[in-house]
Design an enzyme around this catalytic site. Sequence first.
Site, PDB file in Angstrom:
ATOM      1  CB  THR B 156      -9.910   2.544  -0.806  1.00 28.72           C
ATOM      2  OG1 THR B 156     -11.039   3.400  -0.728  1.00 28.72           O
ATOM      3  CG2 THR B 156      -9.894   1.921  -2.196  1.00 28.72           C
ATOM      4  CB  SER B 198     -12.019   7.413  -9.091  1.00 27.89           C
ATOM      5  OG  SER B 198     -11.150   6.731  -8.194  1.00 27.89           O
ATOM      6  CE1 TYR B 200      -6.204   4.641  -4.478  1.00 30.07           C
ATOM      7  CE2 TYR B 200      -8.308   5.668  -3.936  1.00 30.07           C
ATOM      8  CZ  TYR B 200      -7.185   4.962  -3.548  1.00 30.07           C
ATOM      9  OH  TYR B 200      -7.039   4.575  -2.244  1.00 30.07           O
ATOM     10  CG  HIS B 201     -12.034   4.594  -5.418  1.00 36.32           C
ATOM     11  ND1 HIS B 201     -12.194   5.908  -5.776  1.00 36.32           N
ATOM     12  CD2 HIS B 201     -11.869   4.607  -4.067  1.00 36.32           C
ATOM     13  CE1 HIS B 201     -12.146   6.670  -4.681  1.00 36.32           C
ATOM     14  NE2 HIS B 201     -11.942   5.913  -3.647  1.00 36.32           N
ATOM     15  CE  LYS B 204      -5.388   1.514  -3.166  1.00 34.65           C
ATOM     16  NZ  LYS B 204      -4.290   1.212  -2.239  1.00 34.65           N
TER      17      LYS B 204
HETATM   18  N1  LIG Z   1      -4.891   8.802   2.770  1.00 34.27           N
HETATM   19  C1  LIG Z   1      -6.096   8.266   2.809  1.00 34.27           C
HETATM   20  O1  LIG Z   1      -7.082   8.910   3.180  1.00 34.27           O
HETATM   21  C2  LIG Z   1      -6.293   6.840   2.407  1.00 34.27           C
HETATM   22  C3  LIG Z   1      -7.580   6.297   2.507  1.00 34.27           C
HETATM   23  C4  LIG Z   1      -7.794   4.975   2.126  1.00 34.27           C
HETATM   24  C5  LIG Z   1      -6.734   4.220   1.651  1.00 34.27           C
HETATM   25  N2  LIG Z   1      -5.486   4.766   1.545  1.00 34.27           N
HETATM   26  C6  LIG Z   1      -4.410   3.916   1.004  1.00 34.27           C
HETATM   27  O2  LIG Z   1      -3.304   3.896   1.861  1.00 34.27           O
HETATM   28  C7  LIG Z   1      -2.095   3.863   1.101  1.00 34.27           C
HETATM   29  C8  LIG Z   1      -1.202   5.017   1.514  1.00 34.27           C
HETATM   30  O3  LIG Z   1      -1.897   6.246   1.302  1.00 34.27           O
HETATM   31  P1  LIG Z   1      -1.209   7.623   1.613  1.00 34.27           P
HETATM   32  O4  LIG Z   1      -2.282   8.593   1.904  1.00 34.27           O
HETATM   33  O5  LIG Z   1      -0.138   7.394   2.597  1.00 34.27           O
HETATM   34  O6  LIG Z   1      -0.586   7.982   0.179  1.00 34.27           O
HETATM   35  P2  LIG Z   1       0.792   8.708  -0.176  1.00 34.27           P
HETATM   36  O7  LIG Z   1       0.733   9.056  -1.610  1.00 34.27           O
HETATM   37  O8  LIG Z   1       1.058   9.782   0.802  1.00 34.27           O
HETATM   38  O9  LIG Z   1       1.858   7.528   0.053  1.00 34.27           O
HETATM   39  C9  LIG Z   1       2.118   6.535  -0.884  1.00 34.27           C
HETATM   40  C10 LIG Z   1       3.632   6.361  -0.930  1.00 34.27           C
HETATM   41  O10 LIG Z   1       3.936   5.319  -1.864  1.00 34.27           O
HETATM   42  C11 LIG Z   1       4.986   5.736  -2.693  1.00 34.27           C
HETATM   43  N3  LIG Z   1       4.851   5.031  -3.977  1.00 34.27           N
HETATM   44  C12 LIG Z   1       3.845   5.097  -4.887  1.00 34.27           C
HETATM   45  N4  LIG Z   1       4.103   4.331  -5.943  1.00 34.27           N
HETATM   46  C13 LIG Z   1       5.298   3.736  -5.704  1.00 34.27           C
HETATM   47  C14 LIG Z   1       6.097   2.813  -6.451  1.00 34.27           C
HETATM   48  N5  LIG Z   1       5.731   2.372  -7.668  1.00 34.27           N
HETATM   49  N6  LIG Z   1       7.281   2.398  -5.917  1.00 34.27           N
HETATM   50  C15 LIG Z   1       7.671   2.847  -4.682  1.00 34.27           C
HETATM   51  N7  LIG Z   1       6.950   3.718  -3.944  1.00 34.27           N
HETATM   52  C16 LIG Z   1       5.766   4.159  -4.465  1.00 34.27           C
HETATM   53  C17 LIG Z   1       4.855   7.248  -2.811  1.00 34.27           C
HETATM   54  O11 LIG Z   1       6.080   7.877  -3.121  1.00 34.27           O
HETATM   55  C18 LIG Z   1       4.341   7.611  -1.431  1.00 34.27           C
HETATM   56  O12 LIG Z   1       5.391   7.930  -0.558  1.00 34.27           O
HETATM   57  C19 LIG Z   1      -2.495   3.949  -0.359  1.00 34.27           C
HETATM   58  O13 LIG Z   1      -2.439   2.682  -0.952  1.00 34.27           O
HETATM   59  C20 LIG Z   1      -3.903   4.463  -0.298  1.00 34.27           C
HETATM   60  O14 LIG Z   1      -4.646   3.993  -1.399  1.00 34.27           O
HETATM   61  C21 LIG Z   1      -5.249   6.062   1.917  1.00 34.27           C
END
Ligand SMILES: NC(=O)c1ccc[n+]([C@@H]2O[C@H](COP(=O)([O-])OP(=O)(O)OC[C@H]3O[C@@H](n4cnc5c(N)ncnc54)[C@H](O)[C@@H]3O)[C@@H](O)[C@H]2O)c1
Lengths: 418, 418
Positions: B156, B198, B200-201, B204
């Site tokens: 992120t 946070s 969460y951050h 990462k």
């Molecule tokens: N959505 C955003 O705006 C955004 C921005 C920056 C970075 N990201 C990063 O992109 C990635 C995906 O984000 P997203 O928005 O699709 O999130 P999301 O929560 O919709 O998807 C994450 C998926 O991973 C699965 N998951 C989590 N822990 C797991 C585990 N231990 N074993 C198996 N599956 C697991 C969840 O069930 C989910 O389907 C994340 O790592 C997030 O940090 C997202």
Amino acid sequence: MNINNKDLKSNKKIIVLGGDGFCGWPTSLHLSNLGHEVVIIDNLSRRNIDNELEAESLTPIQPMGTRLRAWEEITEKKIGFYNIDIAENYDDVLQVIQDVQPDVIVHFAEQRSAPYSMKTPKHKRYTVNNNINATHNVLCAIVESGLDIHLVHLGTMGVYGYGTAGMKIPEGYLDVEVQTEAGDWVGQQILYPTNPGSVYHMTKSQDQLLFQYYNKNDNVRITDLHQGIVWGTNTRETKLDERLINRFDYDGDYGTVLNRFLMQAAVGHPITVHGTGGQTRAFIHIQDTVRCVQLAIENPPTREEKVMIFNQMTETHRVNNLAKRVSELADAEIAYVSNPRKEAAENDLHVKNDLFLSKGLEPITLDEGLLQEVTNIAKKYVDRVDYSKIPAKSTWTKEQKPGTIDQTTKNIATGKGV
Amino acid sequence: MNINNKDLKSNKKIIVLGGDGFCGWPTSLHLSNLGHEVVIIDNLSRRNIDNELEAESLTPIQPMGTRLRAWEEITEKKIGFYNIDIAENYDDVLQVIQDVQPDVIVHFAEQRSAPYSMKTPKHKRYTVNNNINATHNVLCAIVESGLDIHLVHLGTMGVYGYGTAGMKIPEGYLDVEVQTEAGDWVGQQILYPTNPGSVYHMTKSQDQLLFQYYNKNDNVRITDLHQGIVWGTNTRETKLDERLINRFDYDGDYGTVLNRFLMQAAVGHPITVHGTGGQTRAFIHIQDTVRCVQLAIENPPTREEKVMIFNQMTETHRVNNLAKRVSELADAEIAYVSNPRKEAAENDLHVKNDLFLSKGLEPITLDEGLLQEVTNIAKKYVDRVDYSKIPAKSTWTKEQKPGTIDQTTKNIATGKGV
Ligand SMILES: NC(=O)c1ccc[n+]([C@@H]2O[C@H](COP(=O)([O-])OP(=O)(O)OC[C@H]3O[C@@H](n4cnc5c(N)ncnc54)[C@H](O)[C@@H]3O)[C@@H](O)[C@H]2O)c1
Ligand SMILES: NC(=O)c1ccc[n+]([C@@H]2O[C@H](COP(=O)([O-])OP(=O)(O)OC[C@H]3O[C@@H](n4cnc5c(N)ncnc54)[C@H](O)[C@@H]3O)[C@@H](O)[C@H]2O)c1
């Protein structure tokens, strides 16, 4: 009996996490002896790892119950003990914190061997899971308790990595200049960029980010002690009674370099130098470890200050020079074996330790008497030695072959050329 | 049917971790459509969190079985699926890797909401435990498999922190000057010193240390994508059939800022701006997310190269400006509420994204049409909205009171002075 409490500034309630370990046990006794109210939390995982590795402490350490009864007998001081896995049982940790209402928590409770952390995926995963969750649970519990607790954590010099050309390693923070879009260079202070040398050391770099965050978000008062390799075994307090004796690790996984050399020489095993022994490491005697923790407790940061980082070491030595010194002292042979680690063959290391010096530390450095003391302990317990456990067997990658005698590096190290 | 495979350079086997999520699902379809062989691993934890929070995706996402059958019906392409918790079940992850023999693993599988990560100690601990162990297990399994797998991870922009005065945020690494003992300033390149906002951050930032270490010790090829806030919901592939529809989070924990504004405006809820809305954030449209992952896969680092870090964003905006824009577009009101986060009220943000531009990314930026598309989706599913889930309720510290309307910041934000 109170063998020395002249240093006591004020009586505190202190929880020592990992208080059954090599550093944690003598620290607990030292703090108790100073008049502090000490409670130990330890899940005895280190003793269980002894079972797993079929390698025991050279010294016959006693069960916690025996240790604590002996301490009370001798000093009339009580130390509390809870067997809790702090990485797994958050609620229990929180409960003890709420019950004890500590002023200080000293946190030694992590898997601390680099070779053990590299053995197999299982060991890597255990080390990451145990160390990160242990540290994070403690921070969460401190915040949830609502108490203003000072956390003193044992980190390692190993997070710095080695070889930053021509620079003296500062205490935790680094002054740098960065360039703005306009092209000017402006000064900033940053956490020293880590370059850990094993999965174990990596977890300590990750710990630093936990500390930085909880200090920023929740104003938790934290002191992180970047400790060098600890040598020696007994302290003033552990010498008081055979039942208080401290742990002495000599095996390939948990034994650390100077203690291993002294022990090897004492029991007639060749001194095992990895590679050319060209690595420079930082050292501290166990008596200074307990003294440094005391000084850290007596000099807490305020809630407005960032994480306080001290380099907890008193001297640096090149490994090969140490081997030679021990070899002369004990008339022992040196065996040059392949290095199981992945690291530069040679490095310099210059370290600042001004903070502890400014707080009154009078460093104990390598001295014949203290070296002799370790040798005597090894000789005393020679019957407990399992020689098959001495060589280092864990390697950093699958390709490396552990412990093979290496004629080329031997020639380099002994000045005979390649 | 193959709606577009002109970009395909070569057919690869790809495991998508977290392929049921908001970014992972459309990425899986995109990669499958390009002709790659795709296998998803996901433990459906995100759907379970919907249950916990009693907040559902605005869009009626279908169960994985239905999704995959629909995809096969439409495209004749099969996507594999394993329900595995990658943080908990290391052996199963390794087994799938050994069976599939992937060229690439794309890793989305982490708990990704900052507010969720700050709710309670339980949520903080879950986030740290889940994210660190997930990432570490994947790295361990790659090394143990002995395969030369390229790991593409979603990080992120939030690890950078905000407010580094006058500096354009580089891609992962920072050139600094440090002073030697002799007094000279010498140049070094370091991992950008993180300042996460946070728990969460923070995870990462910790991931970055895992990558740095496994790349150094085991030469694992890694690309870390520092992503901005993703907006939009559908991509070319998810639009093909109602059953392929993508997740749309609008609740106070998982909803992200621009999507929340658009949805709020569409359903007649005031646009909730935190504080003065003076924070500047980086954004990327979901269609560009899937394209960037494709570009990262097509441009892997070599085994000798260090971790490759791309800033995956296309534009930055001040939150208050976004609110005003959406407010005008949809004739909606703005509500200024107290900021649940602990952060500076105002910040600038200048970000480099040269790497993706150099690889051929043609950025999609904020445009009436795309904004309208999101609004239309929100209007279409307005009956599914639970209005009580819209306000942000998780706060960064116990002292903060969530969601209170704040007249002072409103006056500042709307230019009426304090
Ligand atoms: N959505 C955003 O705006 C955004 C921005 C920056 C970075 N990201 C990063 O992109 C990635 C995906 O984000 P997203 O928005 O699709 O999130 P999301 O929560 O919709 O998807 C994450 C998926 O991973 C699965 N998951 C989590 N822990 C797991 C585990 N231990 N074993 C198996 N599956 C697991 C969840 O069930 C989910 O389907 C994340 O790592 C997030 O940090 C997202
Ligand atoms: N010994 C050294 O040379 C040295 C050098 C630098 C830093 N350190 C650091 O100092 C600290 C103490 O080192 P040590 O040599 O005393 O190690 P040790 O293994 O002897 O002691 C650690 C203690 O913590 C306990 N422990 C581990 N995980 C636990 C958990 N999850 N819950 C409860 N208890 C747990 C163990 O049972 C053990 O008693 C470590 O953090 C180590 O990294 C040690």
